[in-house]
Design an enzyme around this catalytic site. Structure first.
Site, PDB file in Angstrom:
ATOM      1  N   HIS A  99      -8.527  -2.671  -3.190  1.00 33.48           N
ATOM      2  CA  HIS A  99      -8.706  -4.112  -3.341  1.00 33.48           C
ATOM      3  C   HIS A  99      -8.971  -4.765  -2.006  1.00 33.48           C
ATOM      4  O   HIS A  99      -8.682  -4.205  -0.951  1.00 33.48           O
ATOM      5  CB  HIS A  99      -7.478  -4.736  -4.010  1.00 33.48           C
ATOM      6  CG  HIS A  99      -6.179  -4.487  -3.295  1.00 33.48           C
ATOM      7  ND1 HIS A  99      -5.481  -3.296  -3.391  1.00 33.48           N
ATOM      8  CD2 HIS A  99      -5.466  -5.269  -2.467  1.00 33.48           C
ATOM      9  CE1 HIS A  99      -4.382  -3.379  -2.663  1.00 33.48           C
ATOM     10  NE2 HIS A  99      -4.352  -4.560  -2.078  1.00 33.48           N
ATOM     11  N   HIS A 101      -8.265  -8.348   0.087  1.00 35.36           N
ATOM     12  CA  HIS A 101      -7.555  -9.629   0.152  1.00 35.36           C
ATOM     13  C   HIS A 101      -8.507 -10.673   0.723  1.00 35.36           C
ATOM     14  O   HIS A 101      -9.181 -10.419   1.720  1.00 35.36           O
ATOM     15  CB  HIS A 101      -6.348  -9.541   1.099  1.00 35.36           C
ATOM     16  CG  HIS A 101      -5.244  -8.667   0.620  1.00 35.36           C
ATOM     17  ND1 HIS A 101      -4.120  -9.165  -0.004  1.00 35.36           N
ATOM     18  CD2 HIS A 101      -5.078  -7.323   0.681  1.00 35.36           C
ATOM     19  CE1 HIS A 101      -3.305  -8.165  -0.301  1.00 35.36           C
ATOM     20  NE2 HIS A 101      -3.870  -7.030   0.108  1.00 35.36           N
TER      21      HIS A 101
END
Ligand SMILES: [Zn+2]
Length: 141
Positions: A99, A101
């Site tokens: 992922h 941020h």
């Protein structure tokens, strides 16, 4: 992945404030943000490592992240943003679903990454760069 929190958010089995959702990429607000508007951008397919993500999907992931970052900065009246990726549990990756941020920032937010600056000779940099280039070229073959 069955027990992965981000997979559950993608499948809407866990609640989240979804910011973006398309065939490949989903983004949602971080539950425990560094700053308000801190978002998580994930490929909808579970990958344990960024190195497993196909090139076109990687492009989509960062395209969505930067586009969303502009909106987040505007809406939160921030000055800038950080994109942050941790690839590996030992450096702070908590959820093993790759992922990105998106963290909106202002100069007075009191958050610091804790960067350090090691000194490195030109010779050492040159040798290291040669090794990295050679390894990277070898991978392409
Ligand atoms: Zn997952």
């Amino acid at each position: 992945m069955h027990d992965c929190i981000y997979c559950k958010i993608v499948r809407r089995e866990l609640p989240a404030e979804i910011l973006h959702d398309d065939d490949d990429v989903c983004a949602f607000l971080e539950r425990n943000p560094i700053n308000p508007g801190h978002a998580i951008v994930v490929p909808k397919t579970h990958f344990n490592s960024l190195t497993q993500i196909p090139e076109d999907l990687m492009g989509r992931l960062f395209s969505v992240a930067t586009s969303l970052a502009q909106s987040i900065v505007r809406v939160t009246d921030s000055d800038a943003f950080n994109l942050h990726v941790a690839n590996g549990e030992c450096i702070g990756e908590v959820i093993p679903h790759s992922h990105v941020h998106v963290i909106p920032r202002v100069s007075t937010d009191g958050f610091a990454w804790g960067w350090r600056s090691l000194s490195c000779s030109e010779t050492d940099r040159n040798e290291l760069a040669q090794e990295i280039r050679a390894h990277n070229e070898k991978k392409k073959r």
